[in-house]
Design an enzyme around this catalytic site. Sequence first.
Site, PDB file in Angstrom:
ATOM      1  N   ASP A  17       0.398  -0.850   0.438  1.00 45.07           N
ATOM      2  CA  ASP A  17       0.095   0.526  -0.122  1.00 45.07           C
ATOM      3  C   ASP A  17       0.556   1.098  -0.288  1.00 45.07           C
ATOM      4  OD1 ASP A  17      -2.716   1.051   0.155  1.00 45.07           O
ATOM      5  OD2 ASP A  17      -1.499   2.208   1.565  1.00 45.07           O
ATOM      6  N   TYR A  55       3.282  10.059  -0.073  1.00 47.85           N
ATOM      7  CA  TYR A  55       3.689   8.939   0.995  1.00 47.85           C
ATOM      8  C   TYR A  55       4.754   9.821   0.647  1.00 47.85           C
ATOM      9  CZ  TYR A  55      -0.176   6.631   2.247  1.00 47.85           C
ATOM     10  OH  TYR A  55      -1.002   6.294   3.524  1.00 47.85           O
ATOM     11  N   HIS A  72      -7.371   9.374  -2.037  1.00 43.80           N
ATOM     12  CA  HIS A  72      -6.866   9.128  -0.865  1.00 43.80           C
ATOM     13  C   HIS A  72      -7.304  10.189  -0.064  1.00 43.80           C
ATOM     14  CE1 HIS A  72      -3.091   9.507   1.294  1.00 43.80           C
ATOM     15  NE2 HIS A  72      -3.793   9.176   1.540  1.00 43.80           N
ATOM     16  N   LYS A 110      -2.287   5.611  -4.537  1.00 46.98           N
ATOM     17  CA  LYS A 110      -3.896   6.736  -4.441  1.00 46.98           C
ATOM     18  C   LYS A 110      -3.597   8.369  -4.681  1.00 46.98           C
ATOM     19  CE  LYS A 110      -3.994   4.608   0.160  1.00 46.98           C
ATOM     20  NZ  LYS A 110      -2.128   4.334   0.631  1.00 46.98           N
TER      21      LYS A 110
HETATM   22  P1  NDP Z   1       0.397   1.561  12.148  1.00 46.29           P
HETATM   23  O1  NDP Z   1      -0.962   1.236  13.189  1.00 46.29           O
HETATM   24  O2  NDP Z   1       0.612   1.120  10.818  1.00 46.29           O
HETATM   25  O3  NDP Z   1       0.797   1.495  12.930  1.00 46.29           O
HETATM   26  C1  NDP Z   1       2.494   1.803  12.492  1.00 46.29           C
HETATM   27  C2  NDP Z   1       3.142   1.958  13.858  1.00 46.29           C
HETATM   28  O4  NDP Z   1       3.637   0.351  14.669  1.00 46.29           O
HETATM   29  C3  NDP Z   1       5.007   2.508  13.242  1.00 46.29           C
HETATM   30  O5  NDP Z   1       5.296   2.707  13.954  1.00 46.29           O
HETATM   31  C4  NDP Z   1       5.757   0.922  13.884  1.00 46.29           C
HETATM   32  O6  NDP Z   1       7.219   1.010  14.001  1.00 46.29           O
HETATM   33  C5  NDP Z   1       4.816  -0.094  14.880  1.00 46.29           C
HETATM   34  N1  NDP Z   1       4.979  -1.237  14.690  1.00 46.29           N
HETATM   35  C6  NDP Z   1       4.049  -1.343  13.660  1.00 46.29           C
HETATM   36  N2  NDP Z   1       4.560  -3.309  14.004  1.00 46.29           N
HETATM   37  C7  NDP Z   1       4.653  -3.199  15.056  1.00 46.29           C
HETATM   38  C8  NDP Z   1       4.843  -4.360  15.904  1.00 46.29           C
HETATM   39  N3  NDP Z   1       3.914  -5.242  15.606  1.00 46.29           N
HETATM   40  N4  NDP Z   1       4.588  -3.896  17.213  1.00 46.29           N
HETATM   41  C9  NDP Z   1       4.231  -3.235  17.506  1.00 46.29           C
HETATM   42  N5  NDP Z   1       4.428  -1.865  17.105  1.00 46.29           N
HETATM   43  C10 NDP Z   1       4.772  -2.040  15.953  1.00 46.29           C
HETATM   44  O7  NDP Z   1      -0.330   2.628  11.476  1.00 46.29           O
HETATM   45  P2  NDP Z   1       0.178   3.567   9.439  1.00 46.29           P
HETATM   46  O8  NDP Z   1      -0.647   4.875  10.608  1.00 46.29           O
HETATM   47  O9  NDP Z   1       1.259   3.283   9.265  1.00 46.29           O
HETATM   48  O10 NDP Z   1      -0.965   2.751   8.956  1.00 46.29           O
HETATM   49  C11 NDP Z   1      -0.333   2.057   8.386  1.00 46.29           C
HETATM   50  C12 NDP Z   1      -0.687   2.199   6.645  1.00 46.29           C
HETATM   51  O11 NDP Z   1      -2.589   2.449   6.403  1.00 46.29           O
HETATM   52  C13 NDP Z   1       0.060   3.235   5.976  1.00 46.29           C
HETATM   53  O12 NDP Z   1       1.367   2.895   6.338  1.00 46.29           O
HETATM   54  C14 NDP Z   1      -0.779   3.644   5.081  1.00 46.29           C
HETATM   55  O13 NDP Z   1       0.006   3.038   3.906  1.00 46.29           O
HETATM   56  C15 NDP Z   1      -1.999   3.806   5.616  1.00 46.29           C
HETATM   57  N6  NDP Z   1      -2.305   4.235   5.409  1.00 46.29           N
HETATM   58  C16 NDP Z   1      -3.492   4.922   4.669  1.00 46.29           C
HETATM   59  C17 NDP Z   1      -4.674   6.652   4.799  1.00 46.29           C
HETATM   60  C18 NDP Z   1      -5.579   6.444   4.358  1.00 46.29           C
HETATM   61  O14 NDP Z   1      -6.054   8.013   4.335  1.00 46.29           O
HETATM   62  N7  NDP Z   1      -6.183   5.805   2.976  1.00 46.29           N
HETATM   63  C19 NDP Z   1      -4.208   7.248   5.783  1.00 46.29           C
HETATM   64  C20 NDP Z   1      -2.976   5.886   7.097  1.00 46.29           C
HETATM   65  C21 NDP Z   1      -2.552   5.009   6.954  1.00 46.29           C
HETATM   66  P3  NDP Z   1       8.438   0.323  13.432  1.00 46.29           P
HETATM   67  O15 NDP Z   1       7.913   1.139  12.143  1.00 46.29           O
HETATM   68  O16 NDP Z   1       8.882   0.750  14.065  1.00 46.29           O
HETATM   69  O17 NDP Z   1       7.606  -1.161  13.333  1.00 46.29           O
END
Ligand code: NDP
Length: 321
Positions: free
Chosen positions: A54, A59, A120, A87
């Site tokens: 995704d 981004y 988006h 998006k």
């Molecule tokens: P998430 O809910 O996926 O959380 C990501 C965070 O959690 C990062 O800080 C990551 O840190 C941490 N993390 C990941 N795996 C673990 C784990 N197993 N244990 C503990 N911590 C963990 O957040 P996002 O807001 O990034 O959402 C995911 C994706 O959704 C986005 O990256 C994007 O692609 C999409 N999105 C789409 C939107 C839209 O408007 N359509 C808006 C927001 C997001 P680390 O990297 O250090 O592991």
Amino acid sequence: MAQATVTSHGEKMKTFRLLSGRAIPAVGIGTWKTGSEAEHAVYSACGAGYRHIDTAAQYGVQPEVGRAIKRAVHEGVERDSLFVTSKLWCTDLSPERVRPAFENTLRELQLDYLDLFLIHWPFRLKEGASRPPKAGEVMEFDMEGVWREMEELVKEKLVKDIGVCNFTIKKLNNLLGFARIMPSVCQMEMHPGWRNDKMLEACKNNRIHVTAYSPLGSQGHGRDLIHDPLVEKIAMKLNKSPGQVLVRWAIQRGTSTIPKSTHPDRIHENLHVFDWDIPHQDFQALCSLPDQKRVLDGEELFVNKTDGPFKSEADLWDHED
Ligand code: NDP
């Protein structure tokens, strides 16, 4: 690199069927805020067995994501086995800007087609808009005109499926009123801290698949579900990590989901969710978490409290919450 649709733990990857008949892998890798680590994260994810990626023009990592895909394909992952989503950003939300924006995305990703192209956010922004936006920087958009252009991309086989993000039931009904090609996917924020049941139900009623974004609560700037006592308790009981419980919860709800991580261990961990489930009672407990609240409320991007057109978060979400 393995071609099979099994994870690095040997589990079979679950998929959901879209209205178009195509399959979307249940877990994808999120790429928001991956920055300079995007290439490494997506490449690691492909190695771990992820086949759903995704991303978005906004981004700023599409070139890195494209390089990772190219490396994975070079090492044997078939392009057709990948499900790549991008998006259309808010500044491109006018009919004449859809195709150039889409072509730029394809170029950045070094691909000749996309699997899914999403609106988006359903708000048009003036190029260079401030945060929060100044008067006149947020414009309502020509949804029908934009959708027609997206439909053209499907007809020309440049994209397999089209859809939306951050919609309300009102906006969805509006779209369904004129769509000749149905939205296959609606991508929304969903996790135990913001279930968004009403939107999930509306999508199910229209056979639109939902992808849950920010499934872990968008750590750091969001809600710390990883350390939520209930999530921790269930994780301990099931001998899984809190992250795995949250990803599994999303799948059990019938949504695909796209956790973001740039750490190979967590990238692996988040995919290891197919050979076990959350027992009914624990699943229900997670569905009853209090303090339901969005993390991504759109306020900073789209609300201008004095000049509007959206003067509050409630305005953005059509007062449906
Ligand atoms: P998430 O809910 O996926 O959380 C990501 C965070 O959690 C990062 O800080 C990551 O840190 C941490 N993390 C990941 N795996 C673990 C784990 N197993 N244990 C503990 N911590 C963990 O957040 P996002 O807001 O990034 O959402 C995911 C994706 O959704 C986005 O990256 C994007 O692609 C999409 N999105 C789409 C939107 C839209 O408007 N359509 C808006 C927001 C997001 P680390 O990297 O250090 O592991």
